[in-house]
Structures are given as C-alpha cells and as structure tokens.
Design a protein around this motif. Sequence first.
Motif, PDB file in Angstrom:
ATOM      1  N   ASP A  74      -2.696   0.697  10.716  1.00 45.06           N
ATOM      2  CA  ASP A  74      -2.555  -0.758  10.695  1.00 45.06           C
ATOM      3  C   ASP A  74      -2.185  -1.281   9.309  1.00 45.06           C
ATOM      4  OD1 ASP A  74      -3.236  -0.833  13.373  1.00 45.06           O
ATOM      5  OD2 ASP A  74      -5.377  -1.020  12.953  1.00 45.06           O
ATOM      6  N   ARG A  75      -2.593  -0.557   8.262  1.00 42.92           N
ATOM      7  CA  ARG A  75      -2.293  -0.996   6.897  1.00 42.92           C
ATOM      8  C   ARG A  75      -1.194  -0.164   6.245  1.00 42.92           C
ATOM      9  NH1 ARG A  75      -7.962  -0.992   6.898  1.00 42.92           N
ATOM     10  NH2 ARG A  75      -8.015   0.924   5.661  1.00 42.92           N
ATOM     11  N   MET A  76      -0.586   0.708   7.009  1.00 46.69           N
ATOM     12  CA  MET A  76       0.418   1.625   6.481  1.00 46.69           C
ATOM     13  C   MET A  76       1.792   0.953   6.439  1.00 46.69           C
ATOM     14  SD  MET A  76       1.131   5.448   7.996  1.00 46.69           S
ATOM     15  CE  MET A  76      -0.618   5.839   7.988  1.00 46.69           C
ATOM     16  N   PRO A  77       2.574   1.176   5.375  1.00 48.97           N
ATOM     17  CA  PRO A  77       3.941   0.637   5.339  1.00 48.97           C
ATOM     18  C   PRO A  77       4.762   1.129   6.527  1.00 48.97           C
ATOM     19  CG  PRO A  77       3.300   1.451   3.176  1.00 48.97           C
ATOM     20  CD  PRO A  77       2.222   1.875   4.124  1.00 48.97           C
ATOM     21  N   THR A  78       5.756   0.348   6.895  1.00 49.36           N
ATOM     22  CA  THR A  78       6.551   0.652   8.089  1.00 49.36           C
ATOM     23  C   THR A  78       7.216   2.014   7.997  1.00 49.36           C
ATOM     24  OG1 THR A  78       7.008  -1.716   8.212  1.00 49.36           O
ATOM     25  CG2 THR A  78       8.294  -0.286   9.636  1.00 49.36           C
ATOM     26  N   MET A 121       0.846  -1.196   0.000  1.00 48.76           N
ATOM     27  CA  MET A 121       0.000   0.000   0.000  1.00 48.76           C
ATOM     28  C   MET A 121       0.879   1.244   0.000  1.00 48.76           C
ATOM     29  SD  MET A 121      -2.589   1.314   2.981  1.00 48.76           S
ATOM     30  CE  MET A 121      -3.287   2.953   2.916  1.00 48.76           C
ATOM     31  N   LYS A 122       0.783   2.032  -1.062  1.00 48.47           N
ATOM     32  CA  LYS A 122       1.546   3.270  -1.138  1.00 48.47           C
ATOM     33  C   LYS A 122       0.694   4.416  -0.610  1.00 48.47           C
ATOM     34  CE  LYS A 122       3.951   6.351  -4.330  1.00 48.47           C
ATOM     35  NZ  LYS A 122       4.320   6.621  -5.729  1.00 48.47           N
ATOM     36  N   VAL A 123       1.221   5.138   0.344  1.00 50.65           N
ATOM     37  CA  VAL A 123       0.491   6.261   0.937  1.00 50.65           C
ATOM     38  C   VAL A 123       0.806   7.525   0.149  1.00 50.65           C
ATOM     39  CG1 VAL A 123       0.128   7.638   3.009  1.00 50.65           C
ATOM     40  CG2 VAL A 123       0.577   5.181   3.205  1.00 50.65           C
ATOM     41  N   ILE A 124      -0.234   8.171  -0.364  1.00 51.81           N
ATOM     42  CA  ILE A 124      -0.063   9.420  -1.110  1.00 51.81           C
ATOM     43  C   ILE A 124      -0.591  10.551  -0.234  1.00 51.81           C
ATOM     44  CG2 ILE A 124      -0.567  10.643  -3.257  1.00 51.81           C
ATOM     45  CD1 ILE A 124      -1.061   7.966  -4.584  1.00 51.81           C
ATOM     46  N   TRP A 125       0.302  11.151   0.515  1.00 47.93           N
ATOM     47  CA  TRP A 125      -0.100  12.153   1.496  1.00 47.93           C
ATOM     48  C   TRP A 125      -0.672  13.405   0.842  1.00 47.93           C
ATOM     49  CZ3 TRP A 125      -0.637  10.351   6.126  1.00 47.93           C
ATOM     50  CH2 TRP A 125       0.182   9.322   6.582  1.00 47.93           C
ATOM     51  N   ARG A 126      -0.256  13.691  -0.383  1.00 46.24           N
ATOM     52  CA  ARG A 126      -0.737  14.912  -1.034  1.00 46.24           C
ATOM     53  C   ARG A 126      -2.236  14.864  -1.321  1.00 46.24           C
ATOM     54  NH1 ARG A 126       4.263  14.246  -3.869  1.00 46.24           N
ATOM     55  NH2 ARG A 126       5.754  15.886  -3.358  1.00 46.24           N
ATOM     56  N   GLU A 127      -2.816  13.676  -1.286  1.00 37.63           N
ATOM     57  CA  GLU A 127      -4.238  13.543  -1.594  1.00 37.63           C
ATOM     58  C   GLU A 127      -5.141  13.730  -0.374  1.00 37.63           C
ATOM     59  OE1 GLU A 127      -4.880   9.847  -3.548  1.00 37.63           O
ATOM     60  OE2 GLU A 127      -3.816  10.444  -5.387  1.00 37.63           O
ATOM     61  N   LEU A 128      -4.561  14.020   0.781  1.00 35.47           N
ATOM     62  CA  LEU A 128      -5.390  14.271   1.961  1.00 35.47           C
ATOM     63  C   LEU A 128      -6.258  15.503   1.717  1.00 35.47           C
ATOM     64  CD1 LEU A 128      -2.942  13.686   4.959  1.00 35.47           C
ATOM     65  CD2 LEU A 128      -4.835  12.238   4.247  1.00 35.47           C
ATOM     66  N   SER A 129      -7.555  15.352   1.899  1.00 34.53           N
ATOM     67  CA  SER A 129      -8.476  16.462   1.635  1.00 34.53           C
ATOM     68  C   SER A 129      -8.496  17.443   2.807  1.00 34.53           C
ATOM     69  CB  SER A 129      -9.889  15.927   1.387  1.00 34.53           C
ATOM     70  OG  SER A 129     -10.324  15.153   2.487  1.00 34.53           O
ATOM     71  N   ILE A 138       7.142   7.340  -1.107  1.00 34.89           N
ATOM     72  CA  ILE A 138       8.097   6.303  -1.489  1.00 34.89           C
ATOM     73  C   ILE A 138       7.372   4.966  -1.534  1.00 34.89           C
ATOM     74  CG2 ILE A 138      10.178   5.058  -0.783  1.00 34.89           C
ATOM     75  CD1 ILE A 138      11.238   7.655   0.338  1.00 34.89           C
ATOM     76  N   ASP A 139       7.486   4.303  -2.669  1.00 33.45           N
ATOM     77  CA  ASP A 139       6.835   3.009  -2.855  1.00 33.45           C
ATOM     78  C   ASP A 139       7.790   1.915  -2.389  1.00 33.45           C
ATOM     79  OD1 ASP A 139       5.401   0.823  -3.588  1.00 33.45           O
ATOM     80  OD2 ASP A 139       5.048   1.450  -5.657  1.00 33.45           O
ATOM     81  N   GLN A 140       7.437   1.279  -1.282  1.00 31.42           N
ATOM     82  CA  GLN A 140       8.330   0.264  -0.724  1.00 31.42           C
ATOM     83  C   GLN A 140       8.371  -1.013  -1.548  1.00 31.42           C
ATOM     84  OE1 GLN A 140       7.085   1.109   3.775  1.00 31.42           O
ATOM     85  NE2 GLN A 140       8.884  -0.161   3.644  1.00 31.42           N
ATOM     86  N   ALA A 141       7.478  -1.115  -2.528  1.00 28.88           N
ATOM     87  CA  ALA A 141       7.509  -2.292  -3.391  1.00 28.88           C
ATOM     88  C   ALA A 141       8.656  -2.212  -4.392  1.00 28.88           C
ATOM     89  CB  ALA A 141       6.180  -2.435  -4.130  1.00 28.88           C
ATOM     90  N   ASN A 142       9.193  -1.007  -4.592  1.00 28.39           N
ATOM     91  CA  ASN A 142      10.296  -0.814  -5.532  1.00 28.39           C
ATOM     92  C   ASN A 142      11.616  -0.664  -4.787  1.00 28.39           C
ATOM     93  OD1 ASN A 142       8.549  -0.841  -7.737  1.00 28.39           O
ATOM     94  ND2 ASN A 142       8.207   1.364  -7.645  1.00 28.39           N
ATOM     95  N   PRO A 143      12.727  -1.017  -5.428  1.00 25.99           N
ATOM     96  CA  PRO A 143      14.038  -0.859  -4.782  1.00 25.99           C
ATOM     97  C   PRO A 143      14.311   0.607  -4.447  1.00 25.99           C
ATOM     98  CG  PRO A 143      14.205  -2.211  -6.762  1.00 25.99           C
ATOM     99  CD  PRO A 143      12.835  -1.612  -6.766  1.00 25.99           C
ATOM    100  N   THR A 144      14.879   0.833  -3.282  1.00 29.66           N
ATOM    101  CA  THR A 144      15.186   2.191  -2.839  1.00 29.66           C
ATOM    102  C   THR A 144      16.655   2.275  -2.456  1.00 29.66           C
ATOM    103  OG1 THR A 144      12.934   2.439  -1.986  1.00 29.66           O
ATOM    104  CG2 THR A 144      14.571   4.025  -1.235  1.00 29.66           C
ATOM    105  N   ILE A 145      17.333   3.262  -3.015  1.00 28.17           N
ATOM    106  CA  ILE A 145      18.756   3.465  -2.743  1.00 28.17           C
ATOM    107  C   ILE A 145      18.909   4.730  -1.914  1.00 28.17           C
ATOM    108  CG2 ILE A 145      21.030   3.836  -3.757  1.00 28.17           C
ATOM    109  CD1 ILE A 145      18.332   2.412  -5.958  1.00 28.17           C
ATOM    110  N   LYS A 184       4.637   4.762   8.548  1.00 25.43           N
ATOM    111  CA  LYS A 184       4.213   4.761   9.950  1.00 25.43           C
ATOM    112  C   LYS A 184       5.281   5.400  10.831  1.00 25.43           C
ATOM    113  CE  LYS A 184       2.233   1.680  13.440  1.00 25.43           C
ATOM    114  NZ  LYS A 184       1.831   0.281  13.741  1.00 25.43           N
ATOM    115  N   ALA A 185       6.547   5.093  10.548  1.00 24.76           N
ATOM    116  CA  ALA A 185       7.639   5.691  11.321  1.00 24.76           C
ATOM    117  C   ALA A 185       7.713   7.196  11.092  1.00 24.76           C
ATOM    118  CB  ALA A 185       8.964   5.029  10.949  1.00 24.76           C
ATOM    119  N   MET A 186       7.444   7.634   9.864  1.00 31.30           N
ATOM    120  CA  MET A 186       7.455   9.061   9.570  1.00 31.30           C
ATOM    121  C   MET A 186       6.296   9.775  10.265  1.00 31.30           C
ATOM    122  SD  MET A 186      10.123   9.655   7.796  1.00 31.30           S
ATOM    123  CE  MET A 186       9.902  11.245   7.020  1.00 31.30           C
ATOM    124  N   VAL A 187       5.131   9.127  10.319  1.00 29.02           N
ATOM    125  CA  VAL A 187       3.992   9.705  11.041  1.00 29.02           C
ATOM    126  C   VAL A 187       4.338   9.861  12.512  1.00 29.02           C
ATOM    127  CG1 VAL A 187       1.640   9.254  11.836  1.00 29.02           C
ATOM    128  CG2 VAL A 187       2.222   8.890   9.445  1.00 29.02           C
TER     129      VAL A 187
END
Length: 367
Positions: free
Chosen positions: A71-75, A1-9, A162-169, A78-81
């Motif tokens: 509960d469904r947010m990537p780690t 699940m990718k969280v897109i914070w910019r879409e918060l209304s 950041i999409d955790q499903a993709n490699p991150t450097i 969640k750590a950034m929140v």
Amino acid sequence: MKVIWRELSTVLTEDEVLDKGFSRAKKSAEKVDDPVKVFRVRKQLTRMVQTSSDVMSQYLEDTEKSWPSLDRMPTFDKAMVDACVGCDDYRHHLSMLGWGAKQMRKIAKQNVAKITRSARLEVMHDARKEAYGRLSSIMSRVGNSLEWLHQSRQTLRRLPEIDQANPTIVVCGAPNVGKSAFISSLSSGKMEVNHYPFTTKQLHVGHFEHRRLQHQMVDTPGLLDRPMDNRNAIELQAIAAIQHIGSLCIFLMDITEDCGTSLEEQHNLLDEVKELLPDIDIMIVVSKADLMEPRPENWDEVTHLEKEWDGEGEPMIPVLLDEEGCVTISSIEDVGVTALRLEIVRRCKENMSTDPLLLPEGWHRRD
C-alpha cells in the motif's frame, strides 16, 4: 518511499522458528527457583508456554513488518513485485504471518490460564503439551508462507533500487548501438548491473548529478531492443513497470548499421517503443558520431564549448547535430555528451510534475 530490497533479512524456516521458541522457553524455565514443587512446576510450565509463544509470535510479526507494504510502495516497485512474485501472493503470505502471531498469543493465554488454575501436576503438564502441540500446528500452517517468503526474498533482492523522487532516463535502442557506452560516459560513478529475476536479462543503472539532484539512467537490454512478438508476458509486465519511472526516454540509433540492425528495423523498433511508452517523452539520439562522414557541422564548436565549461551553472551548449538535424554524440571521443547531458537535465525538469509543497530551488543559499 524508496524500497531497498537488498535489506530484506533472512527468513527462517518453520523448524528453525520452532527450535528458537522452544529452546528459549526451556532456558527461561531453568531459571525458576521455588522450594515448593507445585509452585515451581507451575511457574516453569507457565514460562515455557508464554516464552515460546512470545518468541515465535514476535518473530512472525517482526518479519511481516520488515517487508515493504504494497500500500505504501511506489508504483514501479509494486509493478515489479507483481511481475516477479505476484502481488496477491505477496499480500497473502505476509498476512499469514500476522494471523499466525495472533493465534499463538491466544493459545498462550488459554493454556497459561489452565496451568495457573490447576493444582494438579499432570493437568499442568497436559496444558503445556497441548500448548506446544497447538503452537506447532499453527507453525505448520504458516510454514508454507515462510518458505514462500524465503524463496521470494532471493528473487526480490536482485531487483533494482530506483528512487522515483529523482528524474529517471530510460535508454533503449537496438542491440550494440552503444547504450552501455552512452550510460557509462554520462555516469559519474560505476554503472550498476542488476539482474532481472524473471529473465536472463540485466538492468544497467547509471547516475549523474546536476546541481545536487541525482539523475538515474536505466538501460534495459532484452526488453526494449527487439520486436514485441519476441517478448513473453512477464517481460511485457516489466516494460509496463518502466512506464512508471521514466521522466524521459532516449532512443539510440546507429545510422551506420554497424550494430547489425538495419535502419528500417531500428525505425520499426522505435515505433513499438512509442506504443509501449505512450506517456513518456522520447528523445532520439544518433550514436557513433565519430564514424560519420562527414562529421557533424558543429563538431568543433561543441567540442570547444564542452572543454571550456567548468561545470558551474547551465550554459546553453548546443547539442551536436548530424546532417538530418538529429541529436548525435560520440561516446568514444566524448563529444556532444556534455551538451546532451545538459539537454537531458532541461527536458527532465520540464517533464517532472511540480510539487506545491517543495521549497523553491536555491532557498538555502544566502548569496
């Protein structure tokens, strides 16, 4: 699940929600038409109570559901929140909206029953006033949560996506060693710049694609470029969050010391980064190869192979090596960058965990 914070209304204030509910209720009551006064008033007041409750409770429920669930947010998210606004406060204020919505529906049910059971106009009006008062009281209790969410939204909207499903450097190193130039040279598009809400620092995110898989490159100026003693608690928590996204860490070094940081200080910083990111594969890369005297021995070979490559497949282009045998690049002259990118792809592939449910690579091809 990718969280897109910019879409918060946008989150409405307590008064705005009340105005929305009561004005909608008034318009709904005006549509009632009955020749018998008692029946007409009963229908009008019933609509006013029910509509105001429905509008306000629905808004609270929709707002609660529109925010990402912890509960469904990537780690990483969640750590950034937790670093920005606090997970406990986040959970508490969202749950307050759900509580408020339930209370409003109960109030509407109770007061609608009072109105429908009575034949006296004053009792009906008293029940409507009571309902409005109780709804306003609930909103006053929820108001602090709405205000908190409004303020937090402004903070969270600036978080990186950041999409955790993709490699991150993760790219780190002392200031002015060429991190931004390095990411720009590897990125296929314009580098994004996101502000850390809790500091004056920025987060630089670059992307490049290899065989349809997007790789993310993250530069963290102000977080991984100075000694531990100079970092506050929130910055340390942000560093902890970075541990959850890194497939590979590239530590850039400038052996010419033109960056203003001595080699000894850079090595000390490298040791601290290794302690901060113990579970991430760290690759040391020496920048500014064009300033080296003499130039790397395989400079001409790498330059030729990089120019010859047409972008297809995964050729074994050797990385550019300095006299000490360390990987090096020149972002200015674009030498060694392609070879390093291919090496990054290989290292990320080795470090990524294998999902047994994933289809094999190239399954869709028919050649």
